[in-house]
Design a protein around this motif. Structure first.
Motif, PDB file in Angstrom:
ATOM      1  N   ASN A 206       9.707  -4.033   8.490  1.00 50.90           N
ATOM      2  CA  ASN A 206       8.252  -3.888   8.530  1.00 50.90           C
ATOM      3  C   ASN A 206       7.563  -4.346   7.258  1.00 50.90           C
ATOM      4  O   ASN A 206       6.361  -4.125   7.077  1.00 50.90           O
ATOM      5  CB  ASN A 206       7.888  -2.437   8.856  1.00 50.90           C
ATOM      6  CG  ASN A 206       8.399  -2.049  10.235  1.00 50.90           C
ATOM      7  OD1 ASN A 206       8.648  -2.903  11.081  1.00 50.90           O
ATOM      8  ND2 ASN A 206       8.582  -0.752  10.462  1.00 50.90           N
TER       9      ASN A 206
ATOM     10  N   ASP B  40      -2.711   3.667   6.361  1.00 55.57           N
ATOM     11  CA  ASP B  40      -2.482   4.450   7.586  1.00 55.57           C
ATOM     12  C   ASP B  40      -1.054   4.258   8.089  1.00 55.57           C
ATOM     13  O   ASP B  40      -0.367   5.217   8.464  1.00 55.57           O
ATOM     14  CB  ASP B  40      -3.450   4.022   8.699  1.00 55.57           C
ATOM     15  CG  ASP B  40      -4.858   4.546   8.452  1.00 55.57           C
ATOM     16  OD1 ASP B  40      -5.014   5.478   7.620  1.00 55.57           O
ATOM     17  OD2 ASP B  40      -5.803   4.014   9.063  1.00 55.57           O
ATOM     18  N   GLU B  41      -0.628   3.018   8.092  1.00 53.73           N
ATOM     19  CA  GLU B  41       0.711   2.715   8.587  1.00 53.73           C
ATOM     20  C   GLU B  41       1.772   3.282   7.635  1.00 53.73           C
ATOM     21  O   GLU B  41       2.813   3.800   8.069  1.00 53.73           O
ATOM     22  CB  GLU B  41       0.858   1.191   8.732  1.00 53.73           C
ATOM     23  CG  GLU B  41       2.060   0.735   9.527  1.00 53.73           C
ATOM     24  CD  GLU B  41       2.214   1.435  10.875  1.00 53.73           C
ATOM     25  OE1 GLU B  41       3.371   1.705  11.239  1.00 53.73           O
ATOM     26  OE2 GLU B  41       1.197   1.722  11.544  1.00 53.73           O
TER      27      GLU B  41
ATOM     28  N   ARG C 289       2.196   6.875   8.273  1.00 51.00           N
ATOM     29  CA  ARG C 289       2.992   7.110   9.468  1.00 51.00           C
ATOM     30  C   ARG C 289       4.490   6.929   9.164  1.00 51.00           C
ATOM     31  O   ARG C 289       5.319   7.779   9.493  1.00 51.00           O
ATOM     32  CB  ARG C 289       2.562   6.150  10.583  1.00 51.00           C
ATOM     33  CG  ARG C 289       3.040   6.559  11.975  1.00 51.00           C
ATOM     34  CD  ARG C 289       3.061   5.391  12.934  1.00 51.00           C
ATOM     35  NE  ARG C 289       3.955   4.309  12.515  1.00 51.00           N
ATOM     36  CZ  ARG C 289       5.286   4.358  12.574  1.00 51.00           C
ATOM     37  NH1 ARG C 289       5.894   5.434  13.013  1.00 51.00           N
ATOM     38  NH2 ARG C 289       6.021   3.335  12.150  1.00 51.00           N
ATOM     39  N   TYR C 290       4.813   5.818   8.527  1.00 48.90           N
ATOM     40  CA  TYR C 290       6.218   5.536   8.224  1.00 48.90           C
ATOM     41  C   TYR C 290       6.822   6.626   7.334  1.00 48.90           C
ATOM     42  O   TYR C 290       7.904   7.151   7.619  1.00 48.90           O
ATOM     43  CB  TYR C 290       6.341   4.157   7.558  1.00 48.90           C
ATOM     44  CG  TYR C 290       7.722   3.855   7.025  1.00 48.90           C
ATOM     45  CD1 TYR C 290       8.793   3.633   7.898  1.00 48.90           C
ATOM     46  CD2 TYR C 290       7.964   3.799   5.662  1.00 48.90           C
ATOM     47  CE1 TYR C 290      10.064   3.367   7.417  1.00 48.90           C
ATOM     48  CE2 TYR C 290       9.231   3.520   5.166  1.00 48.90           C
ATOM     49  CZ  TYR C 290      10.285   3.310   6.043  1.00 48.90           C
ATOM     50  OH  TYR C 290      11.539   3.052   5.569  1.00 48.90           O
TER      51      TYR C 290
ATOM     52  N   TRP D 211       7.838  -3.374   4.121  1.00 51.49           N
ATOM     53  CA  TRP D 211       7.542  -2.450   3.001  1.00 51.49           C
ATOM     54  C   TRP D 211       8.269  -2.885   1.737  1.00 51.49           C
ATOM     55  O   TRP D 211       7.748  -2.727   0.632  1.00 51.49           O
ATOM     56  CB  TRP D 211       7.943  -1.020   3.365  1.00 51.49           C
ATOM     57  CG  TRP D 211       7.204  -0.461   4.534  1.00 51.49           C
ATOM     58  CD1 TRP D 211       7.723  -0.087   5.732  1.00 51.49           C
ATOM     59  CD2 TRP D 211       5.785  -0.243   4.618  1.00 51.49           C
ATOM     60  NE1 TRP D 211       6.721   0.357   6.561  1.00 51.49           N
ATOM     61  CE2 TRP D 211       5.524   0.272   5.902  1.00 51.49           C
ATOM     62  CE3 TRP D 211       4.718  -0.432   3.739  1.00 51.49           C
ATOM     63  CZ2 TRP D 211       4.237   0.598   6.334  1.00 51.49           C
ATOM     64  CZ3 TRP D 211       3.439  -0.114   4.155  1.00 51.49           C
ATOM     65  CH2 TRP D 211       3.204   0.405   5.442  1.00 51.49           C
TER      66      TRP D 211
END
Lengths: 596, 596
Positions: free
Chosen positions: B86, B41-42, B45-46, B88
């Motif tokens: 974040n 989900d995140e 968004r990103y 990633w």
């Protein structure tokens, strides 16, 4: 990127396959073999030395719009001046307006060269030829008197103003309006998009052919009229007069053909005159449709030839790895990549698709010539039917093929193919438009099924199939050709069966028209090319049997035919199976269920 | 262009097809379903809100080189900062150096999103991950200590410096030299081209992995070593220290991925350190080869998904013409083009190729995970073999597929597809590189035949075929799946036979390796996808049988499987027939006879 017209292959097609001298005699245009060869030589020089060198820069520089005026890329003006001065513009134009009346069979070779040398440069003149056709056939004497000779000579260009933001494929949605005036003229108002050459700096005047609606016109395509709306209204002495109320509002930023201006054209009560009757616009457009679509097909062919030349040049020079069976050129640090079978597969795919399409282009051009110029009315009609059947195939297949062959060109260069300076990626970008304009390739395929196949229950297609079947019968007993002839004959039988199945399916379910169309067109094109490759092989074998001094050339034709039948034609099987997959699996999914 | 990660489909693949939670349990990495869904989900968004909005401008703006420094497009720096902050960047990195150790099965979904949102942006981080793998596995403790954590976190990026002007596919021709120094370091000198992210302004340091030759190294690929050559030599405290003797000499002007800097890198006696032993460079490179090629495959998948989303959006909105059976939305001026069967054919081709490839990507990612993390050594080895077989297929097929699906996206937009602002043509241009780099697709196909198929006499492929055959046996008695299962089973039988024929042909004639390779890879990929579509259909039917509340989603899976088998899988027949056309017709033509 350098480009050299493939003159030997063009002469093979023109003289050896299609007897262009005999064709010209039948048409009575006074051209002979010597003259034709001279024109092709000169065309090769002009396209190779004058036009091709401009192409790479035209992509980088593009067109600029400033204060309503468009500047074309460096060199286009001078090259266009030569185009006009040396008579290239008037090659196919009507003789009574200063044209030279060359048949398409000859002109197609020149136009292919032009497309190959620079698609952007060709766009300006290509559309003019279409406009000439429509004006010549449907325009009033006064309009022709005022505009046609200048357009034929190329001193003025023409455009086709059809598309509007909401009306592309669907011309029924057109909104541009034409209000009649007391003097018989019209005031045209509306906005058109995607107008190639809508504004440019090559010529002193531009003659727009504009589709618009008259007041109280019927809704839909039956209410569309064609109007001539010049940038400058012609003075009685033939000079450009009053500036008309029209302007270029913007130019598009595109994937390719950046040297061709693609304009938003705004008509603000511009003065225009009807071409043909009120509400007859679509019929008038159809006059030039075959020609325009044939020309776009040639664009695919030209790009393909250019990509093949580029790929071949690199494959011969680039040294990388050793042949699978060991070093082929042990004195060099590595072998030229042309020794690798997969590189050869790519090159031969490029070669046989290009050369095969060149034969089909000539076949089609001959029919277009006969449609207009055969002394016998029945023969004109027959040729017209044959051309109408072939045109959507030529347009869609050649342009899909051009894109594929250009992409193979990129692939042959490895990472270098992605770099702009090598010119290969430009060919891919330039050619991509050809699958879209003049009716998308999906629209061509619908035309093939709906108008051409269902239009006469498959009669014309059967006649075409029978013609190639007869060729197979003629060649099957020659040992060197027997296998080729048998393969082609088998495909022709399969094609006949498939055609009947498609017709039956479409009659049963109207959705099958759109479900089978693209695959049927591709299938048909591949089999047609197979027939033409058999014909090429037959002529090559004739020449070898006669002890030709060009054995290598003819031997290559035989080997190319063999390659095409073994390695390219099999794609037809995939298209056949896919279209037999039917329409049900296309219409079953709810629109909302395409994604979640 | 907007992009929204296809989360529902990704969850279907991860949870319903490949039981990612069970997979993570086996690997012992502590991830569970809830955590994975949260990450996805995140990630959605990103990629959708931060990265995708930068993509269109990055193409227009490109990268700029001034005084040796490269400026990346507007917004890349900030997006990259978030990428690092974040976490990633560190998703798949080794835990002992600060990585999060996510399995590929999960990371592949994120990486697909990233590719779809902006291929240019992804290039910088993608290569870093490859460099991390090589350094982690082969680097000395001191080198790892100095560089690895910063690369894992993404604070520093990595590059792969392989290609030289004369050495692309053929690394044997490398000339860059590395001279040993008294302190154990090397002085590296030479020029490398096509170095993605060779210079950029996203990070304070760049760690180049460079292939070079030591003095007196054996000729050819056995004399190549791998060196770590940082832009700034790391200080003991982990900050960038002395500037190294290397520079970016130029950046390439490319067809696409213009936001990714593609650099000429000059090494002028730059300080470097060996990774792995002397002359072990190629072996070290192979460590990251599977990962890098898998990542490039995901690029094709990401582009395909983005093009499908763009095409679908337009097909639902664009009103043009009426349905073949009459108006579908009579209240509107025309029907949305999604009603037309040929438009649906294009959309469903996009959809089923993308979703099918997503399943194959997950299948392959799972094997990569098991290869490295299965508790049992024999299972690790088995998974490694399976992954090695699949990697060339994933790389070549996905990227060819991505290009095709992007081109369909352009076609769906008609003339608008050619206009830059719509973003569709950018997808075509960006994706074209994926067929070229990390080994051209022709090289992938050779790898499949030579190393993977002939390497074990077809044993691993047989095992794969048997696995899918068993699936068919399991499903053939379910009425809704019987036809699908039979079709797949028949193709599997054909594939087995074809594999034997190819092996025999290659053993008979070494040229057949290159003559059959590309068509065999394409054939295999199409049949593999068919097997996966059957699996998807089976899970969908399970859910429907269980009374799922998402009936429309599962019904769409069944219909998509049906479409794929009827309308896409038939291409396999064309590839099969073409490769059976053999090598003779490829090698027969003299090099001089390709053109006259």
């Amino acid at each position: 990127m350098s480009y050299q017209a493939p003159l030997r292959d063009m002469r093979f097609v023109l003289h050896e396959l299609f007897d262009v001298a005999g064709h010209c005699e039948l048409l009575g245009n006074g051209l002979d073999r010597e003259l034709i060869d001279g024109v092709l030589d000169e065309a090769a020089r002009y396209t190779g030395e004058v036009v091709a060198p401009l192409n790479r820069n035209s992509d980088e520089q593009g067109c600029q719009l400033r204060d309503g005026a468009v500047t074309t890329p460096h060199g286009f003006r001078e090259a266009y001046r030569q185009y006009v001065d040396n008579g290239w513009a008037s090659m196919t134009g009507p003789v009574e307006f200063g044209g030279q009346g060359f048949p398409q069979l000859v002109a197609a070779s020149f136009h292919e060269m032009l497309m190959a040398a620079s698609l952007s440069f060709r766009v300006y003149s290509g559309l003019t030829e279409g406009a000439v056709l429509a004006l010549h056939k449907h325009g009033s004497a006064a309009l022709k008197q005022a505009y046609l000779a200048k357009m034929v000579s190329g001193q003025w260009t023409g455009t086709m103003c059809l598309t509007e933001p909401q009306a592309g494929t669907d011309l029924a949605l057109l909104r541009t309006r034409a209000e009649p005036q007391a003097d018989g003229s019209y005031k045209v108002s509306g906005s058109k998009i995607f107008i190639s050459g809508g504004e440019q700096d090559l010529t002193e005047n531009i003659v727009h052919l504009v589709l618009a609606r008259l007041p109280d016109a019927p809704v839909g395509v039956k209410g569309i009229s064609l109007l001539l709306v010049p940038k400058f209204i012609a003075n009685p002495d033939g000079t450009p007069g009053t500036k008309n109320a029209l302007s270029c509002g913007a130019i598009e930023h595109k994937m390719g053909i950046k040297g061709a201006s693609t304009c938003v054209m705004n008509f603000d009560g511009a003065t225009g005159w009807l071409i043909g009757g009120a509400n007859q616009g679509l019929a008038c457009m159809f006059t030039m449709m075959n020609d325009a679509r044939f020309q776009v097909g040639l664009q695919g062919l030209g790009i393909a030839e250019a990509a093949f030349q580029g790929g071949l040049r690199y494959a011969r020079e680039r040294l990388q790895s050793r042949g699978l069976a060991g070093a082929v050129q042990p004195d060099k640090p590595a072998d030229p990549i042309i020794v690798h079978p997969d590189v050869r597969r790519m090159l031969l795919t490029q070669k046989t698709l290009s050369e095969g399409s060149r034969m089909l282009a000539a076949y089609c051009a001959r029919q277009l010539d006969l449609e207009h110029g055969h002394p016998d009315a029945a023969a004109r009609k027959a040729a017209g039917k044959r051309a109408a059947l072939l045109i959507p195939i030529v347009k869609a297949f050649f342009t899909d093929m051009g894109q594929e062959v250009a992409s193979l060109g990129v692939q042959l260069y490895g990472g270098h193919g992605f770099i702009r300076e090598w010119g290969m990626e430009q060919l891919m970008r330039d050619s991509r438009i050809t699958q879209l304009y003049e009716g998308t390739n999906g629209i061509q395929a619908l035309d093939l099924i709906r108008r051409k196949l269902l239009g006469d229950g498959g009669a014309e297609l059967s006649a075409l199939q029978a013609e190639f079947s007869e060729l197979c019968d003629q060649q099957v007993d020659r040992p060197a050709l027997a296998e080729l002839a048998k393969t082609v004959q088998a495909r022709l039988g399969e094609w006949r069966e498939l055609s009947s199945e498609v017709i039956a399916a479409c009659q049963r379910d109207v959705q099958e028209i759109g479900a089978t169309s693209v695959d049927f067109l591709a299938y048909s094109a591949h089999v047609l090319l197979a027939g033409l490759w058999l014909q090429a092989a037959a002529r090559a074998q004739d020449a070898l049997d006669a002890g030709s001094g060009e054995a290598a050339f003819y031997q290559a034709k035989l080997l190319s035919a063999d390659f095409y039948l073994r390695r390219v034609l099999p794609r037809a099987s995939g298209h056949r199976e896919a279209l037999l997959g039917g329409a049900a699996c296309l219409v079953a999914l709810d629109e909302e269920s395409f994604a979640f």
